[in-house]
Design an enzyme around this catalytic site. Sequence first.
Site, PDB file in Angstrom:
ATOM      1  N   SER A 101      23.181 -14.854  12.359  1.00 50.35           N
ATOM      2  CA  SER A 101      23.209 -13.496  12.444  1.00 50.35           C
ATOM      3  C   SER A 101      22.232 -12.281  11.718  1.00 50.35           C
ATOM      4  CB  SER A 101      24.957 -13.026  10.634  1.00 50.35           C
ATOM      5  OG  SER A 101      24.091 -13.431  10.379  1.00 50.35           O
ATOM      6  N   ASN A 102      21.640 -13.190  11.420  1.00 53.34           N
ATOM      7  CA  ASN A 102      20.105 -11.539  11.298  1.00 53.34           C
ATOM      8  C   ASN A 102      19.456 -11.308  12.271  1.00 53.34           C
ATOM      9  OD1 ASN A 102      19.354 -10.841   8.382  1.00 53.34           O
ATOM     10  ND2 ASN A 102      20.554 -12.525   7.324  1.00 53.34           N
ATOM     11  N   LYS A 140       3.853 -32.430  10.458  1.00 55.09           N
ATOM     12  CA  LYS A 140       4.042 -31.322  10.553  1.00 55.09           C
ATOM     13  C   LYS A 140       3.557 -29.949  11.271  1.00 55.09           C
ATOM     14  CE  LYS A 140       5.173 -27.602   7.072  1.00 55.09           C
ATOM     15  NZ  LYS A 140       6.832 -27.924   6.959  1.00 55.09           N
ATOM     16  N   ARG A 163      12.906 -24.229   6.361  1.00 57.79           N
ATOM     17  CA  ARG A 163      12.054 -25.235   6.459  1.00 57.79           C
ATOM     18  C   ARG A 163      10.342 -24.465   5.831  1.00 57.79           C
ATOM     19  NH1 ARG A 163      11.401 -29.761   8.890  1.00 57.79           N
ATOM     20  NH2 ARG A 163      14.024 -29.254   9.970  1.00 57.79           N
ATOM     21  N   ILE A 164      10.084 -24.929   4.828  1.00 56.48           N
ATOM     22  CA  ILE A 164       8.271 -24.631   4.492  1.00 56.48           C
ATOM     23  C   ILE A 164       7.204 -24.349   5.781  1.00 56.48           C
ATOM     24  CG2 ILE A 164       6.525 -25.322   2.733  1.00 56.48           C
ATOM     25  CD1 ILE A 164       8.760 -26.580   1.061  1.00 56.48           C
ATOM     26  N   HIS A 205      15.480 -13.572   2.286  1.00 59.63           N
ATOM     27  CA  HIS A 205      15.680 -15.006   1.577  1.00 59.63           C
ATOM     28  C   HIS A 205      17.193 -13.930   0.053  1.00 59.63           C
ATOM     29  CE1 HIS A 205      16.126 -17.744  -1.437  1.00 59.63           C
ATOM     30  NE2 HIS A 205      16.664 -17.661  -2.588  1.00 59.63           N
TER      31      HIS A 205
HETATM   32  C1  GAR Z   1      19.965 -15.451   5.060  1.00 55.04           C
HETATM   33  O1  GAR Z   1      21.341 -15.142   3.956  1.00 55.04           O
HETATM   34  C2  GAR Z   1      19.052 -15.594   4.689  1.00 55.04           C
HETATM   35  O2  GAR Z   1      18.058 -14.897   4.072  1.00 55.04           O
HETATM   36  C3  GAR Z   1      18.969 -17.284   4.059  1.00 55.04           C
HETATM   37  O3  GAR Z   1      19.536 -17.594   5.191  1.00 55.04           O
HETATM   38  C4  GAR Z   1      20.499 -17.127   6.047  1.00 55.04           C
HETATM   39  C5  GAR Z   1      20.650 -17.019   7.304  1.00 55.04           C
HETATM   40  O4  GAR Z   1      21.564 -16.323   8.070  1.00 55.04           O
HETATM   41  N1  GAR Z   1      17.888 -17.812   3.675  1.00 55.04           N
HETATM   42  C6  GAR Z   1      17.241 -18.227   3.292  1.00 55.04           C
HETATM   43  O5  GAR Z   1      17.641 -19.286   2.361  1.00 55.04           O
HETATM   44  C7  GAR Z   1      15.521 -18.294   3.272  1.00 55.04           C
HETATM   45  N2  GAR Z   1      14.936 -19.221   2.041  1.00 55.04           N
HETATM   46  P1  GAR Z   1      22.636 -15.790   8.954  1.00 55.04           P
HETATM   47  O6  GAR Z   1      21.461 -17.241   9.853  1.00 55.04           O
HETATM   48  O7  GAR Z   1      23.274 -15.800   9.582  1.00 55.04           O
HETATM   49  O8  GAR Z   1      20.677 -15.304   9.875  1.00 55.04           O
END
Ligand code: GAR
Length: 193
Positions: A13-14, A65, A91-92, A109
């Site tokens: 979604s992002n 990696k 993933r790091i 985050h």
């Molecule tokens: C988002 O809320 C992002 O901030 C989080 O994963 C979600 C992805 O949502 N990221 C983390 O937790 C990174 N450590 P999306 O796939 O709908 O964009």
Amino acid sequence: MMNIAVFASGNGSNFQAIYDATQRGDLQANITIVVCDKPGASVIERAEKVGIPTLVCSPKEFASKAAYEQEIVKELATKKVEFIILAGYMRIIGEVLLKQYPNRIVNIHPSLLPAFPGKDAVGQALKAGVKVTGVTVHYVDAGMDTGPIIDQVIVPIGEADTREQVEHHIHFVEHRFYPEVLQRVLTKQTLKA
Ligand code: GAR
């Protein structure tokens, strides 16, 4: 205009919000590739639907990696990627990518870092009983959700809020906040270059 790659592992979604912002002209960047480490993730379909090339590769298929990231770097070079946006990429980031893109990788985050890094930041916040959480955009370093903070926004947690409501609120905020911060970051990067 800068060429960017979006890395994602899940729903995307992002990614969608970032893509939509580029289409509106609010984010002046070209997404030239979407990188996904989870075959079958919805972000792949989202990217295909709008005609953006995808690289789907699972780290399990590589000996190390470093080898996995070398494959990504090779593909990013063919797409002339100058900057990497992590959008739910769980993933790091390793040495190979960090070396190739120094200070050119950012992450979002769902917490006010340094609180609640890693997986399930919303669950961690609810368990801790905090009354405010939020969203952080930061440069990526070798740690997990560490690296210099670029900007943060607060999301309150109401007494009666369910987990779904908090997650929904966080996503709502992220979809506006991330493209806006990215536009600032990329403009600065362009001026520096
Ligand atoms: C988002 O809320 C992002 O901030 C989080 O994963 C979600 C992805 O949502 N990221 C983390 O937790 C990174 N450590 P999306 O796939 O709908 O964009």
